[in-house]
Every structure is written in C-alpha cells, then in structure tokens.
Enzyme design. Sequence first.
Site, mmCIF file in Angstrom:
data_model
loop_
_atom_site.group_PDB
_atom_site.id
_atom_site.type_symbol
_atom_site.label_atom_id
_atom_site.label_comp_id
_atom_site.label_asym_id
_atom_site.label_seq_id
_atom_site.Cartn_x
_atom_site.Cartn_y
_atom_site.Cartn_z
ATOM 1 N N CYS A 93 4.454 -6.911 -7.140
ATOM 2 C CA CYS A 93 5.797 -6.764 -6.586
ATOM 3 C C CYS A 93 6.191 -8.039 -5.856
ATOM 4 O O CYS A 93 5.367 -8.690 -5.225
ATOM 5 C CB CYS A 93 5.912 -5.527 -5.708
ATOM 6 S SG CYS A 93 5.589 -5.785 -3.969
ATOM 7 N N GLU A 94 7.447 -8.398 -6.035
ATOM 8 C CA GLU A 94 7.881 -9.686 -5.494
ATOM 9 C C GLU A 94 8.090 -9.651 -3.985
ATOM 10 O O GLU A 94 8.221 -10.691 -3.357
ATOM 11 C CB GLU A 94 9.153 -10.170 -6.197
ATOM 12 C CG GLU A 94 10.393 -9.358 -5.914
ATOM 13 C CD GLU A 94 11.595 -9.888 -6.689
ATOM 14 O OE1 GLU A 94 11.416 -10.596 -7.691
ATOM 15 O OE2 GLU A 94 12.718 -9.573 -6.266
ATOM 16 N N HIS A 95 8.111 -8.448 -3.411
ATOM 17 C CA HIS A 95 8.331 -8.375 -1.966
ATOM 18 C C HIS A 95 7.053 -8.571 -1.175
ATOM 19 O O HIS A 95 7.073 -9.152 -0.096
ATOM 20 C CB HIS A 95 8.941 -7.010 -1.595
ATOM 21 C CG HIS A 95 10.224 -6.733 -2.309
ATOM 22 N ND1 HIS A 95 10.411 -5.645 -3.129
ATOM 23 C CD2 HIS A 95 11.374 -7.438 -2.339
ATOM 24 C CE1 HIS A 95 11.634 -5.678 -3.629
ATOM 25 N NE2 HIS A 95 12.236 -6.757 -3.172
ATOM 26 N N HIS A 96 5.941 -8.069 -1.710
ATOM 27 C CA HIS A 96 4.686 -8.102 -0.950
ATOM 28 C C HIS A 96 3.552 -8.793 -1.711
ATOM 29 O O HIS A 96 2.463 -8.950 -1.162
ATOM 30 C CB HIS A 96 4.240 -6.666 -0.609
ATOM 31 C CG HIS A 96 5.265 -5.881 0.152
ATOM 32 N ND1 HIS A 96 6.171 -5.049 -0.468
ATOM 33 C CD2 HIS A 96 5.546 -5.834 1.482
ATOM 34 C CE1 HIS A 96 6.964 -4.498 0.448
ATOM 35 N NE2 HIS A 96 6.611 -4.964 1.636
ATOM 36 N N GLN A 134 10.435 -3.382 -10.435
ATOM 37 C CA GLN A 134 10.205 -2.576 -11.637
ATOM 38 C C GLN A 134 11.449 -2.480 -12.518
ATOM 39 O O GLN A 134 11.352 -2.467 -13.747
ATOM 40 C CB GLN A 134 9.723 -1.180 -11.207
ATOM 41 C CG GLN A 134 9.228 -0.341 -12.375
ATOM 42 C CD GLN A 134 8.665 0.973 -11.916
ATOM 43 O OE1 GLN A 134 8.050 1.068 -10.853
ATOM 44 N NE2 GLN A 134 8.850 2.005 -12.706
ATOM 45 N N HIS A 162 3.353 1.660 -6.810
ATOM 46 C CA HIS A 162 3.435 0.367 -6.115
ATOM 47 C C HIS A 162 2.453 0.399 -4.951
ATOM 48 O O HIS A 162 2.618 1.216 -4.035
ATOM 49 C CB HIS A 162 4.861 0.148 -5.589
ATOM 50 C CG HIS A 162 5.867 -0.042 -6.676
ATOM 51 N ND1 HIS A 162 6.657 -1.160 -6.774
ATOM 52 C CD2 HIS A 162 6.187 0.729 -7.741
ATOM 53 C CE1 HIS A 162 7.439 -1.061 -7.838
ATOM 54 N NE2 HIS A 162 7.169 0.092 -8.440
ATOM 55 N N CYS A 164 2.202 -1.430 -2.568
ATOM 56 C CA CYS A 164 2.855 -1.691 -1.264
ATOM 57 C C CYS A 164 3.373 -0.398 -0.654
ATOM 58 O O CYS A 164 3.621 -0.328 0.551
ATOM 59 C CB CYS A 164 3.980 -2.716 -1.411
ATOM 60 S SG CYS A 164 5.333 -2.188 -2.469
HETATM 61 N N1 LIG Z 1 13.878 -1.345 -6.083
HETATM 62 C C1 LIG Z 1 12.622 -1.763 -5.929
HETATM 63 N N2 LIG Z 1 12.114 -1.843 -4.696
HETATM 64 C C2 LIG Z 1 10.829 -2.246 -4.577
HETATM 65 C C3 LIG Z 1 10.015 -2.566 -5.652
HETATM 66 N N3 LIG Z 1 8.789 -2.922 -5.182
HETATM 67 C C4 LIG Z 1 8.857 -2.823 -3.831
HETATM 68 N N4 LIG Z 1 10.105 -2.402 -3.454
HETATM 69 C C5 LIG Z 1 10.682 -2.109 -2.141
HETATM 70 O O1 LIG Z 1 11.204 -3.261 -1.521
HETATM 71 C C6 LIG Z 1 11.539 -2.897 -0.194
HETATM 72 C C7 LIG Z 1 11.397 -4.049 0.760
HETATM 73 O O2 LIG Z 1 11.890 -3.564 1.980
HETATM 74 P P1 LIG Z 1 11.767 -4.319 3.384
HETATM 75 O O3 LIG Z 1 12.249 -3.403 4.465
HETATM 76 O O4 LIG Z 1 12.402 -5.679 3.257
HETATM 77 O O5 LIG Z 1 10.208 -4.594 3.486
HETATM 78 P P2 LIG Z 1 9.118 -3.777 4.304
HETATM 79 O O6 LIG Z 1 9.384 -3.854 5.769
HETATM 80 O O7 LIG Z 1 7.782 -4.288 3.864
HETATM 81 O O8 LIG Z 1 9.389 -2.290 3.800
HETATM 82 P P3 LIG Z 1 8.429 -1.025 3.760
HETATM 83 O O9 LIG Z 1 7.687 -1.084 2.445
HETATM 84 O O10 LIG Z 1 9.364 0.152 3.813
HETATM 85 O O11 LIG Z 1 7.494 -1.093 4.915
HETATM 86 C C8 LIG Z 1 10.661 -1.701 0.115
HETATM 87 O O12 LIG Z 1 11.491 -0.572 0.220
HETATM 88 C C9 LIG Z 1 9.745 -1.581 -1.104
HETATM 89 O O13 LIG Z 1 9.367 -0.235 -1.380
HETATM 90 C C10 LIG Z 1 10.593 -2.454 -6.951
HETATM 91 O O14 LIG Z 1 9.970 -2.727 -7.980
HETATM 92 N N5 LIG Z 1 11.890 -2.050 -7.042
HETATM 93 ZN ZN LIG Z 2 6.100 -4.368 -2.598
#
Ligand SMILES: Nc1nc2c(ncn2[C@@H]2O[C@H](COP(=O)(O)OP(=O)(O)OP(=O)(O)O)[C@@H](O)[C@H]2O)c(=O)[nH]1
Ligand SMILES: [Zn+2]
Length: 207
Positions: A93-96, A134, A162, A164
């Site tokens: 996942c690109e966020h984590h 995704q 996921h 994360c």
């Molecule tokens: N739409 C989508 N969201 C994703 C995907 N992978 C991770 N995420 C979400 O990206 C979001 C990033 O939210 P943030 O609030 O910026 O990050 P965070 O503080 O780490 O969020 P939490 O996971 O809720 O603790 C989270 O809600 C993740 O669940 C994906 O493939 N698609």
């Molecule tokens: Zn993630």
Amino acid sequence: MALNGVMPSLSTSDKPLVSDEEMRQAVRTLLLGLGENPDREGLQDTPKRVVKALKFLTSGYHQSLDELLNGAVFTEDANEMVLVRDIDIFSSCEHHILPILGRAHVAYIPNGKVIGLSKIARICEMYGRRLQVQERLTAQIADALTELLKPQGVAVVVEATHLCMVMRGVQKPGSWTVTSAVRGVFAEDARTRQEFMDLVRHNPRFN
Ligand SMILES: Nc1nc2c(ncn2[C@@H]2O[C@H](COP(=O)(O)OP(=O)(O)OP(=O)(O)O)[C@@H](O)[C@H]2O)c(=O)[nH]1
Ligand SMILES: [Zn+2]
C-alpha cells in the site's frame, strides 16, 4: 506499438535519482530512529536487505506490457468469456508501504484476439509490484487488457486484506476489501456482469 499508455512505466535504463548507498543510509537512519543499534550483528546487513526487498517489491515500475507479453497475443475466433481466477496478489500500500495480500479474478470476452493465460497473471504481478491503492491496481489490470486486446469487455475483481488495517491502525484482521473494474460489455450488460460474478463466486475445486 507502444503499450504503456495505461500507466507510466520506468524503463530498465532509467537511472534512479537516489543511489543504493543513499537508500541504505536511509534505512540505517530509520533503525536509529526506532531506538535500534544498526551495528549489532543481526542488523548489520539489514539496510542492504531492506533496499533489495523494496526494490523487488516495486520492480513492476521497471516492467512494460510489451516486454511482459512477449508477443503472446493470438488471433482466435473466440467469443466466449475467459476467466482466470484466484491469481495471488502481493502488493504494497502506498500509504504505509505495508503488504496488500489477496487474489484477483480477471475475465475478458475476446474480439478476434486471445492472450496467453499466464500473461494475465503477469499483468497482475506487474501492477502489484508497485506502491498501490487497491482501486488503482484493479483499474490498471482492466485497462491493460483493454489496451492489449481491444476485447468486447473486461472485468476484474480484486479481494485483498491490507496489513496496514490488520497489524496497526484500526486493527481489523478479518477485513477484506473487494474492488471491481468493468469495461465494455461488462459495464453495459448486467447479465454478462452477473455471469462473471457467478463464476467468481463458484468454488471450482474438483474434489
Ligand atoms: N481507498 C484506499 N485506501 C487505502 C488503501 N490502502 C490503505 N488505505 C487507507 O488509506 C488511509 C490513510 O489514512 P490516514 O489517516 O492518512 O493514515 P493513518 O493515520 O495511517 O490512518 P489509519 O490507517 O486509519 O490509522 C487509511 O484509511 C487506509 O486504510 C487502498 O488500497 N485504497
Ligand atoms: Zn496502508
């Protein structure tokens, strides 16, 4: 023929902006930030390993559809749905930069051309080995097949968990995310879409 319109791909000859040594130093900094001693025996080679692992997990940026296809598109007078299901997905996942683990089910209805079946799994791998959400992964698989085959239609479902959302954050181990992308006749015709969904739900194991 340029087959990379679907998503920019770095070519294998593109020089990275950052050297491996700089990447290793960054991992060393992360270890220090975590309160670890990067010089202890077990961690000495960790920066090298992490960089190598991350490069592998994102190697899909350096692949192209052209290369991957290796010419395996064949002229065939077939008009029925082709479905390859239960293709393993290992993405990040690109966020984590944590794993997205799941399965893809990919169907198309040919329009004079069929693709080597393994190439469908290779397309999933190529887009999986990138930093992803995704939804985009699902759409890229559908768009790649559309571009390559100009078929009557394409349908893709990805079911994934996921890490994360499992190991951290909201901590929901049982959660699965299901995404779909439909193109052509699958978007236009509810019956065709339903047939695909029925095949995806059907447990095909012979036992
Ligand atoms: N739409 C989508 N969201 C994703 C995907 N992978 C991770 N995420 C979400 O990206 C979001 C990033 O939210 P943030 O609030 O910026 O990050 P965070 O503080 O780490 O969020 P939490 O996971 O809720 O603790 C989270 O809600 C993740 O669940 C994906 O493939 N698609
Ligand atoms: Zn993630």
